[in-house]
Design an enzyme around this catalytic site. Structure first.
Site, PDB file in Angstrom:
ATOM      1  N   GLU A  19      14.445   2.562   5.895  1.00 38.88           N
ATOM      2  CA  GLU A  19      14.407   1.663   7.040  1.00 38.88           C
ATOM      3  C   GLU A  19      12.996   1.098   7.237  1.00 38.88           C
ATOM      4  OE1 GLU A  19      15.348   3.840  10.612  1.00 38.88           O
ATOM      5  OE2 GLU A  19      15.160   2.088  11.930  1.00 38.88           O
ATOM      6  N   LYS A 227      -6.553   5.797   5.226  1.00 43.13           N
ATOM      7  CA  LYS A 227      -5.752   6.518   4.233  1.00 43.13           C
ATOM      8  C   LYS A 227      -6.675   7.338   3.343  1.00 43.13           C
ATOM      9  CE  LYS A 227      -4.469   2.510   2.820  1.00 43.13           C
ATOM     10  NZ  LYS A 227      -4.054   1.470   1.892  1.00 43.13           N
ATOM     11  N   ASP A 255      -1.105   0.770  -4.378  1.00 42.78           N
ATOM     12  CA  ASP A 255      -1.583   0.666  -5.761  1.00 42.78           C
ATOM     13  C   ASP A 255      -2.558   1.771  -6.137  1.00 42.78           C
ATOM     14  OD1 ASP A 255      -3.728  -0.307  -4.200  1.00 42.78           O
ATOM     15  OD2 ASP A 255      -4.489  -1.417  -5.923  1.00 42.78           O
TER      16      ASP A 255
END
Lengths: 308, 308
Positions: A19, A227, A255
């Site tokens: 979702e 991150k 990536d």
């Protein structure tokens, strides 16, 4: 081992299964100022299927507003600020919600406009950062600069990130705040990527800049917001309660193995690596089972191409 | 435990015992641009006793010629280039004698004039460094700068040190050379002091700048030339054969335990710490026996004052 996405059936099963689609931007959506092939169509397809898209970026030099403009400029229409999570925003939220820094305290910024704007939106006054008085215009460093001698007593926190207008004065002034009051001011890093990919080159990343002031002050950042740190994921889940409840309904697409894939995996999401950025197929296939991405694909645009 | 120098007899016994007097400069001879009390007289006294004086500095922004001028300007007359060992000179000697870099190879410099001048005196062409084309004049960083895209194939080595005109382009261009050819170009650090004391402040030191490009490239320097590294001591002993034969005839005088005192001790010399720089008396007295300085004194000028 990671499964390569190469058929319409695989893409459709992904559309059924997830979702929430979380994206790293550089190397996935665009490379610098160039949008990657069929990305516009893929985002459009996901939106037409009522999927929730979230863009997660470690580049702290831009604010969420800057990103909204960048998406528009590249032809991806209708992306809102709420769909974007940048490390500058994450750092500002950290200062506000976790540190609970009073709004009458100022924040010393080592970095660019993006950090300043996000802090300002949350009601903070920033100093340092892009202040033109910190630019030396090539006339050399002034050791008697007031930025070194007259520290602002109202500064309650230091936020450091990427800065393309870095200089010795900015670094040394930041050092004064990191050493101040027995090294007690909180030291927040937007992210610690060692390099910053730009125009096909690896340039100096936020993590390497932060390393300078960390080494000089003998301190490590008290918090890292980008991150793969889960503070960023927690923020995303906070505004997406369904993802918080069922993280396996989310797919993190990126990536980089050591930031994007780690970020998704540790947040309980499945992961998809695209080969348009920094990693190679052999890198992906060499990953041990417990850290291998769930899927990989040549490019994000394959979602669109394979279903047509 | 370190012995405090506080009597004429102690000073005279030091004059009897040692032939070579090695000095750190900042914090011992001067503080920034201010000469410390009775230093001129102390150096004059040592010279009148035919002692050999050697000035050892980690500040790579100056060449030996620059130091000769600085000594003269501060009123210490007759100091020659041969009496000065700086980390920029040590780095140039390392490139020449240890790396044996051919003279038709160029050296990429992250740093200032001092490194360029010492390399140039040994017959090398330098690029980078103080090239005004690397100064961005506050107009912002250009990711298409030829310094990033057109690497000079004749560069055979990278030398990095202190740079007060540091910017993102200089750091990122240095990174390109450190990554080039599978990270094979030698990476030489003038010194790794984390901070640079100036006008009573701790500013960013060479070691912290080097840490940036080290972290970004995933490399550590192949050689570190400044104190406490013994490459510098070996160079000093090479031109002072008596010191090489009898290191205990030498006294290293400095203001830092972890660089100057370590440098002297590991070279087999006795050591004297002066309290005009970075350390306090309680720091000195807290040192364990095997690393405690042989002596300490309030200031270098006490040599002169106590004997008058």
């Amino acid at each position: 081992m990671s499964v390569k996405i190469s058929s319409k059936e695989q893409v459709e099963s992904i559309f059924d299964k997830y979702e929430y689609f979380l994206f790293d931007c550089d190397g996935v959506i665009w490379l610098g100022d160039h949008i990657l092939p069929k990305v516009i169509e893929t985002i459009g397809l996901l939106k037409s299927l009522n999927k929730i898209v979230i863009f997660v970026t470690n580049n702290s030099s831009k604010s969420r507003n800057d990103y909204v403009s960048k998406f528009e400029k590249l032809g991806i229409k209708g992306i809102t600020k709420e769909e974007i999570f940048g490390s500058s925003y994450a750092a500002a939220v950290y200062v506000d919600k976790i540190l609970e820094l009073p709004k009458d305290k100022k924040v010393w910024v080592l970095g660019e406009h993006g950090i300043e704007q996000e802090l300002s939106e949350l009601g903070y006054t920033t100093i340092g950062g892009t202040d033109p008085k910190l630019i030396e215009n090539g006339v050399g460093f002034d050791p008697e600069s007031p930025f070194l001698t007259d520290l602002d007593p109202e500064v309650g926190c230091v936020v450091a990130g990427l800065g393309l207008t870095l200089n010795y004065l900015k670094l040394s002034a930041t050092l004064q705040y990191l050493l101040k009051d027995n090294k007690s001011l909180p030291f927040i890093a937007t992210n610690i990527d060692s390099t910053f990919p730009m125009k096909g080159k690896l340039l100096i990343g936020a993590g390497s800049i932060i390393e300078t002031v960390a080494f000089a002050s003998g301190r490590q950042p008290d918090a890292i917001c980008g991150k793969p740190n889960q503070a960023m994921m927690d923020g995303i889940k906070e505004v997406n309660p369904n993802l918080k409840k069922n993280p396996s309904r989310g797919l993190m697409i990126g990536d980089r193995l050591n930031t994007d894939m780690k970020f998704g995996r540790e947040g309980g999401l499945d992961t998809l690596l695209v080969l348009t950025g920094i990693e190679t197929e052999s890198n992906v296939l060499a990953q041990e089972k417990q850290v291998a991405p769930t899927y990989y694909a040549d490019k994000l645009g394959d979602f669109y191409e394979l279903t047509k």
